[in-house]
Design a protein around this motif. Structure first.
Motif, mmCIF file in Angstrom:
data_model
loop_
_atom_site.group_PDB
_atom_site.id
_atom_site.type_symbol
_atom_site.label_atom_id
_atom_site.label_comp_id
_atom_site.label_asym_id
_atom_site.label_seq_id
_atom_site.Cartn_x
_atom_site.Cartn_y
_atom_site.Cartn_z
ATOM 1 N N ARG A 15 0.833 -1.204 0.000
ATOM 2 C CA ARG A 15 0.000 0.000 0.000
ATOM 3 C C ARG A 15 0.869 1.256 0.000
ATOM 4 N N GLU A 19 0.801 3.944 -3.079
ATOM 5 C CA GLU A 19 0.436 5.335 -2.816
ATOM 6 C C GLU A 19 1.552 6.290 -3.236
ATOM 7 N N LYS A 114 -7.116 0.483 -2.750
ATOM 8 C CA LYS A 114 -7.439 0.898 -1.374
ATOM 9 C C LYS A 114 -8.749 0.281 -0.904
#
Length: 129
Positions: A15, A19, A114
């Motif tokens: 993640r 990002e 997400k």
């Protein structure tokens, strides 16, 4: 910034990398005097043909990371469709470059990832400040 990114294969590390890549590709720069942000994807897209392939390769990396998370195939196909559409519109001279600033496939793909992580790996949630 790169030294701060985790290298693991756990959902939290993935993640963080996704990002960071999305931020670089879609929101890395700000137009002076405005709050409008654009990224490396739009900049390399200005280079005829080669830039579109570079942007597609960077977008495909996000899909590859999502695949390593074990996301369902239909979500991966949707993400590849976003990258493919972004690449296709980039081939249109001038108008494609303008649309590349508006259609942010990597942001859309980050949203898909997400949503998946929030549902199946809730411990990866980060409260944005």
């Amino acid at each position: 910034m790169a030294a701060d990114l985790p290298l693991g294969t756990d959902p939290v590390s993935v993640r963080a990398r996704i990002e960071a890549m999305e931020r670089l590709l879609e929101r890395g720069f700000t137009v002076p005097g405005t709050s409008y942000q654009f990224g490396l994807d739009a900049v390399v897209g200005l280079i005829p043909v080669i830039g579109d392939f570079i942007g597609a390769a960077l977008g495909a990396w996000l899909v590859w990371e999502a695949k390593n998370l074990g996301m369902p195939r239909w979500k991966l196909w949707r993400m590849m469709g976003n990258v493919g559409f972004d690449t296709a519109i980039g081939f249109v001279p001038l108008a494609g470059d303008a649309l590349d600033f508006l259609f942010r496939s990597n942001t859309r793909n980050l949203r898909i990832v997400k949503k998946h992580l929030d549902k199946y790996h809730p411990q990866t949630r980060v409260i944005d400040q």
